[in-house]
Design a protein around this motif. Structure first.
Motif, short mmCIF file in Angstrom:
data_model
loop_
_atom_site.label_atom_id
_atom_site.label_comp_id
_atom_site.label_asym_id
_atom_site.label_seq_id
_atom_site.Cartn_x
_atom_site.Cartn_y
_atom_site.Cartn_z
N HIS A 50 -30.58 19.59 9.75
CA HIS A 50 -31.63 20.25 10.53
C HIS A 50 -31.89 21.64 9.96
O HIS A 50 -33.05 22.07 9.83
N VAL A 72 -33.76 10.54 1.25
CA VAL A 72 -34.02 9.45 2.19
C VAL A 72 -32.77 8.95 2.91
O VAL A 72 -32.83 8.63 4.10
N CYS A 74 -30.39 10.51 4.17
CA CYS A 74 -29.73 11.54 4.99
C CYS A 74 -30.15 11.48 6.46
O CYS A 74 -31.20 10.95 6.80
N PRO A 75 -29.29 12.05 7.34
CA PRO A 75 -29.47 11.85 8.78
C PRO A 75 -30.75 12.43 9.36
O PRO A 75 -31.26 11.91 10.35
N TRP A 76 -31.26 13.51 8.76
CA TRP A 76 -32.42 14.19 9.34
C TRP A 76 -33.72 13.80 8.64
O TRP A 76 -34.70 14.56 8.69
N LEU A 77 -33.74 12.63 8.00
CA LEU A 77 -34.97 12.15 7.36
C LEU A 77 -36.15 12.08 8.34
O LEU A 77 -37.26 12.48 8.01
N SER A 78 -35.90 11.55 9.55
CA SER A 78 -37.01 11.33 10.48
C SER A 78 -37.74 12.62 10.81
O SER A 78 -38.95 12.63 11.00
N GLU A 79 -36.97 13.71 10.89
CA GLU A 79 -37.60 15.00 11.23
C GLU A 79 -38.55 15.45 10.11
O GLU A 79 -39.66 15.91 10.38
N LEU A 105 -19.83 15.82 6.17
CA LEU A 105 -21.14 15.23 6.49
C LEU A 105 -21.46 14.26 5.37
O LEU A 105 -21.60 14.69 4.23
N ARG A 106 -21.56 12.97 5.69
CA ARG A 106 -21.71 12.02 4.59
C ARG A 106 -22.83 11.01 4.87
O ARG A 106 -23.30 10.86 5.99
N PRO A 109 -25.91 4.23 1.17
CA PRO A 109 -27.14 3.60 0.67
C PRO A 109 -28.13 3.17 1.76
O PRO A 109 -27.74 2.91 2.90
N VAL A 110 -29.37 3.07 1.34
CA VAL A 110 -30.42 2.50 2.18
C VAL A 110 -30.44 0.98 2.00
O VAL A 110 -30.65 0.24 2.95
N TYR A 125 -19.41 5.31 1.61
CA TYR A 125 -20.46 6.30 1.34
C TYR A 125 -20.71 6.38 -0.16
O TYR A 125 -19.93 5.87 -0.96
N ARG A 152 -38.45 2.95 2.05
CA ARG A 152 -38.23 3.50 3.40
C ARG A 152 -39.08 4.74 3.60
O ARG A 152 -39.68 4.92 4.67
#
Lengths: 308, 308
Positions: A50, A72, A74-79, A105-106, A109-110, A125, A152
């Motif tokens: 973030h 892509v 990573c956890p905050w992609l949607s933001e 923080l890890r 793959p998509v 990971y 994605r």
């Protein structure tokens, strides 16, 4: 006879020199004079945290940072995808990711994990380092994973203007670079390559074609610069900027709890490092350096338009 | 004849009542008197964010919060796994996760994505809500995914003391609850079930066996409580706590940038909510309520020891 050969060689040399001189530079292909100083100010690692997203969006709002690339997996992609949808003119590429370098923080793959098993460590990971990632990576699985990342991103409404490679994993050897280029060409997207890298990796000039679009050089700071010298380092480098296209690669975030947690025990590219980048590249001092040195900002979107 | 039947029925009723009275309560099975007031103070959502991890570790250090559960698919798992390895006596379970409820910060399955396709939405993450998750979930894929979460946790050195279900997805219907119980029994781990839930879900008493271990009731706050009434709500509930085993389920984090970003536009269970929980459950006021009301803290580890 000897004189004839010498004369012929002299004519040939002249012809080649002239041809090379007539070959247009990237600046000229973009419609600028050969001596124009063109700069892309590029924030890496969007989507990672973030703190990175908020800092990058703030920097984009100043107009002084005008490009960035998104991780892509990573956890905050949607933001950051929401930002991309709301700002379709933003110059956002994909920071193709095959490493997960922070220990707290890890990410992984998509693509389905069992189909890209060469890309993951024992914990599931991505590997921590680019050398481990490259040493284990099956190029076919790399192609599947980076295509999955592109798909994605597009599904979330991101229209990437360029591609680059987090921690340079895709430049670690010729095989990986060929996969990278193959995917980029299939997407008609430019990739981060600098002509100045050619001397340190033979496979770059060997693999690239005349039509490929790349920058002349990359500028980035390094751990040898003391925190108090940050602004001076960047200012000095910009004052002596050579003509052509330079990409300055920066890392933006706040020196806050989240970023400190992510980068703990790792001051290089850590939380304080990133806040220093944020402060310089959103400062009036940076704006002044650009103006006083006739440096013009361009984007990867501009470069991408040269791709046929 | 009539009188004989009535007498026989009376004797039978008495015998059944006596048998039921002799059935040991969970408190008694733990070695406490029947009227003991036993409490598990349980933080959910560990691993979700750095803010949650730091707040939870701070709360554990006070001894007033004595249990918690970890979300394996979440980005900050490695940080809390390191805590678990360093604190093997900590009462840490797994908060089995099949939903990804925040729009800026998302996560998806641990099992290979193409093998648990019924668990993911069009963006490749878990569904946003427990009802959507339950409506789409193939129970076989649920079993594969929750086993994958348990295996990843164990591989990272977490020795879970109990299992529960993020957002209650695994209590949404009998089929999912049966998968949950089957996995928990195979692992010899207690699951979060409260006897007080039996009246609202028939399948709970139908599915549970005499040997299963569960609490008498769960206490949690709800969005109807005004922020200024937070401490009073918890204090009042604890003052009137009934005998038996109660689990108070709380959500700990700081009201900081990361948590605000994660929970933006969602005040319920949001950043400020979690900081209010943190403040009350690490306060001297809470310690005093426990003391004055003879409430004794126990853990899921204690309950797990009752499983044969």
């Amino acid at each position: 006879m000897k004189r004839t050969i010498v004369t012929a060689l002299a004519i040939l040399t002249l012809a080649l020199t002239t041809a090379r001189a007539q070959e247009k530079t990237i600046a000229e292909r973009l419609g600028y004079p050969r001596d124009a100083k063109l700069l892309i100010v590029h924030g890496d690692d969007l989507g990672m945290a973030h703190s990175v997203n908020v800092a990058s969006m703030k920097a984009f709002a100043t107009g002084l940072v005008n490009s960035g690339s998104i991780m892509v997996p990573c956890p905050w992609l949607s933001e950051i995808a929401a930002y991309a949808r709301a700002n379709p003119q933003a110059d956002l590429g994909l920071h193709l990711t095959l490493t997960s370098e922070w220990t707290n923080l890890r990410w992984g793959p998509v693509a389905p994990r069992d189909r890209v098993s060469s890309l993951i460590d024992k914990d599931g990971y991505f590997y921590l380092t680019e050398t481990d990632a490259a040493a284990h990576a099956d190029p076919k699985q790399v192609e599947m994973e980076i295509m999955a990342q592109i798909e994605r991103a597009r599904a979330l409404g991101i229209q990437p203007t360029h591609l680059d490679s987090h921690m340079g994993t895709l430049y670690q050897n010729k095989e990986l670079f060929e996969v990278f280029l193959k995917v980029a060409r299939s997407q008609k997207l430019p990739v981060r390559v600098a002509r100045s890298w050619f001397t340190r990796a033979d496979f770059l000039p060997e693999t690239l074609k005349q039509d490929d679009v790349y920058v002349d050089r990359v500028l980035d700071i390094n751990p040898g610069v003391a925190p108090e010298d940050w602004a001076r380092f960047y200012s000095d480098e910009l004052k002596k900027l050579e003509p052509g296209v330079t990409e300055v690669i920066i890392h933006l975030a706040y020196d806050d709890s989240e970023m400190q947690g992510a980068t703990s025990n790792h001051p290089n590219w850590g939380a304080a490092w990133r806040q220093r980048d944020l402060e310089f590249f959103t400062s009036e001092a940076f704006r002044k350096v650009l103006q006083e040195n006739q440096i013009k900002l361009i984007t990867w979107r501009d470069l991408g338009k040269l791709i046929k």
